[in-house]
Design an enzyme around this catalytic site. Structure first.
Site, PDB file in Angstrom:
ATOM      1  N   ASN A   9       0.857  -1.180   0.000  1.00  0.00           N
ATOM      2  CA  ASN A   9       0.000   0.000   0.000  1.00  0.00           C
ATOM      3  C   ASN A   9       0.897   1.236   0.000  1.00  0.00           C
ATOM      4  O   ASN A   9       1.505   1.557   1.011  1.00  0.00           O
ATOM      5  CB  ASN A   9      -0.892  -0.035   1.247  1.00  0.00           C
ATOM      6  CG  ASN A   9      -1.751   1.210   1.380  1.00  0.00           C
ATOM      7  OD1 ASN A   9      -1.769   2.058   0.480  1.00  0.00           O
ATOM      8  ND2 ASN A   9      -2.455   1.333   2.497  1.00  0.00           N
ATOM      9  N   LYS A  11       0.055   4.231  -0.237  1.00  0.00           N
ATOM     10  CA  LYS A  11      -0.620   5.385   0.399  1.00  0.00           C
ATOM     11  C   LYS A  11      -0.471   6.625  -0.493  1.00  0.00           C
ATOM     12  O   LYS A  11      -0.469   6.486  -1.714  1.00  0.00           O
ATOM     13  CB  LYS A  11      -0.080   5.583   1.818  1.00  0.00           C
ATOM     14  CG  LYS A  11      -0.182   4.283   2.640  1.00  0.00           C
ATOM     15  CD  LYS A  11       0.055   4.457   4.100  1.00  0.00           C
ATOM     16  CE  LYS A  11      -0.095   3.101   4.797  1.00  0.00           C
ATOM     17  NZ  LYS A  11       0.026   3.178   6.243  1.00  0.00           N
ATOM     18  N   HIS A  95      -9.487   1.157   4.889  1.00  0.00           N
ATOM     19  CA  HIS A  95      -8.191   1.337   5.556  1.00  0.00           C
ATOM     20  C   HIS A  95      -8.363   2.228   6.790  1.00  0.00           C
ATOM     21  O   HIS A  95      -9.162   3.158   6.785  1.00  0.00           O
ATOM     22  CB  HIS A  95      -7.168   1.955   4.599  1.00  0.00           C
ATOM     23  CG  HIS A  95      -5.784   1.884   5.148  1.00  0.00           C
ATOM     24  ND1 HIS A  95      -5.303   2.820   6.036  1.00  0.00           N
ATOM     25  CD2 HIS A  95      -4.804   0.965   4.984  1.00  0.00           C
ATOM     26  CE1 HIS A  95      -4.061   2.462   6.381  1.00  0.00           C
ATOM     27  NE2 HIS A  95      -3.737   1.351   5.755  1.00  0.00           N
ATOM     28  N   GLU A  97      -6.660   4.545   7.963  1.00  0.00           N
ATOM     29  CA  GLU A  97      -6.467   5.986   7.769  1.00  0.00           C
ATOM     30  C   GLU A  97      -7.753   6.643   7.287  1.00  0.00           C
ATOM     31  O   GLU A  97      -8.049   7.783   7.639  1.00  0.00           O
ATOM     32  CB  GLU A  97      -5.280   6.225   6.821  1.00  0.00           C
ATOM     33  CG  GLU A  97      -3.961   5.977   7.543  1.00  0.00           C
ATOM     34  CD  GLU A  97      -2.845   5.400   6.691  1.00  0.00           C
ATOM     35  OE1 GLU A  97      -2.911   5.461   5.457  1.00  0.00           O
ATOM     36  OE2 GLU A  97      -1.883   4.868   7.307  1.00  0.00           O
ATOM     37  N   GLU A 165      -5.122  -4.850  10.602  1.00  0.00           N
ATOM     38  CA  GLU A 165      -4.086  -3.839  10.773  1.00  0.00           C
ATOM     39  C   GLU A 165      -4.358  -3.050  12.049  1.00  0.00           C
ATOM     40  O   GLU A 165      -5.149  -2.092  12.036  1.00  0.00           O
ATOM     41  CB  GLU A 165      -4.100  -2.864   9.584  1.00  0.00           C
ATOM     42  CG  GLU A 165      -3.889  -3.512   8.237  1.00  0.00           C
ATOM     43  CD  GLU A 165      -3.348  -2.520   7.219  1.00  0.00           C
ATOM     44  OE1 GLU A 165      -2.204  -2.706   6.807  1.00  0.00           O
ATOM     45  OE2 GLU A 165      -4.043  -1.557   6.870  1.00  0.00           O
ATOM     46  N   GLY A 171       2.623   2.462  10.706  1.00  0.00           N
ATOM     47  CA  GLY A 171       3.532   3.586  10.523  1.00  0.00           C
ATOM     48  C   GLY A 171       4.268   3.992  11.788  1.00  0.00           C
ATOM     49  O   GLY A 171       4.891   5.051  11.842  1.00  0.00           O
ATOM     50  N   SER A 211       3.688  -1.943  10.280  1.00  0.00           N
ATOM     51  CA  SER A 211       5.144  -1.972  10.499  1.00  0.00           C
ATOM     52  C   SER A 211       5.797  -3.298  10.116  1.00  0.00           C
ATOM     53  O   SER A 211       6.786  -3.703  10.730  1.00  0.00           O
ATOM     54  CB  SER A 211       5.471  -1.597  11.951  1.00  0.00           C
ATOM     55  OG  SER A 211       5.042  -0.266  12.217  1.00  0.00           O
TER      56      SER A 211
END
Ligand code: 13P
Length: 248
Positions: A9, A11, A95, A97, A165, A171, A211
């Site tokens: 991904n 992003k 996702h 985010e 996730e 991240g 990560s």
């Protein structure tokens, strides 16, 4: 057996030049065959046609999102129909985010997954708890509710990959331990078995994201219920190839 799955991904990263560089190291990489590992990379929308045209044929391009229903007067959105029209087979939905920063709810994500599947797209559906939720002991409850919102609207799971996730691992460099990830994957599979069906539970790939890197992927991949990875930061670097290789 569930085929190992590795998604990159990207992003909201990359320039034309950088995208070409990433694709070229991917194209040169020696990795296990498509029968062993399924690899998709997910660039920002604007680079999808470029990536699709340059990428080796055994890897596939994925979108990072799409609109919840048929396209039309929805300024700034990209429809599932457009992805199909472009020949894109995969889309990442839900996702964290987008859930966190753009307030996508469980229900909205469930609707998106169902609509994308109805057009024949394959979906990487993302779920995961926040640090606060983990610390309060509600991890399984949270991921079960996120999965239920999808299960309520989806009857055929053949084209779904579930990506666990944990938000606190994304991240942050704080990867879940293999035991922490395995534990949630196991509970998710059990949830699917009880609430959807046993065959779906045994067939559906549940991949881990947060990560993941070249150094920690092997031990995670060895867990019985971890069927692959969704990789952020490390998917922009040559170490993504090492992650793909953790399939074997
Ligand atoms: P990182 O690998 O950068 O933690 O991101 C994970 C992720 O969000 C993949 O979708």
């Amino acid at each position: 057996a569930r085929k190992f799955f590795v998604g990159g991904n990207w992003k909201c990263n990359g320039t034309n030049e950088e995208v070409k560089k990433i694709v070229s190291f991917l194209n040169e990489a020696e990795v296990p065959s498509e029968d062993v590992v399924e690899v998709v990379v997910s660039p920002p929308f604007v680079f999808l046609p470029l990536v699709k045209s340059l990428l080796r044929p055994d890897f596939h391009a994925a979108a990072q999102n799409c609109w919840v229903k048929k396209g039309g007067a929805f300024t700034g959105e990209i429809s599932a129909e457009m992805l199909v029209n472009l020949g894109i087979q995969w889309v990442i939905l839900g996702h964290s985010e987008r859930r966190q920063l753009l307030n996508e709810s469980n229900d909205f994500v469930g609707d998106k997954v169902a609509y994308a599947l109805s057009l024949g797209l394959k979906v990487i559906a993302c779920i995961g708890e926040t640090l606060e939720q983990r610390e309060s002991g509600s991890t399984i409850e949270v991921v079960a509710a996120q999965t239920k919102a999808i299960a309520d609207k989806v009857s055929n799971w053949d084209n779904v990959v579930l990506a666990y996730e944990p938000v606190w691992a994304i991240g942050t460099g704080k990867v879940a331990t293999p035991a922490q990830a395995q534990d949630v994957h196991y509970e998710l599979r059990k949830w699917i078995e009880s609430n959807v069906d046993a065959e779906v539970a045994s067939k559906t790939r549940i991949i881990y994201g947060g990560s993941v890197n070249g150094a920690n992927c092997k031990e995670l991949a060895a867990q019985p219920d971890i069927d692959g990875f969704l990789v952020g930061g490390a998917s922009l670097k040559p170490e993504f190839v090492d992650i793909i290789k953790s399939a074997t």
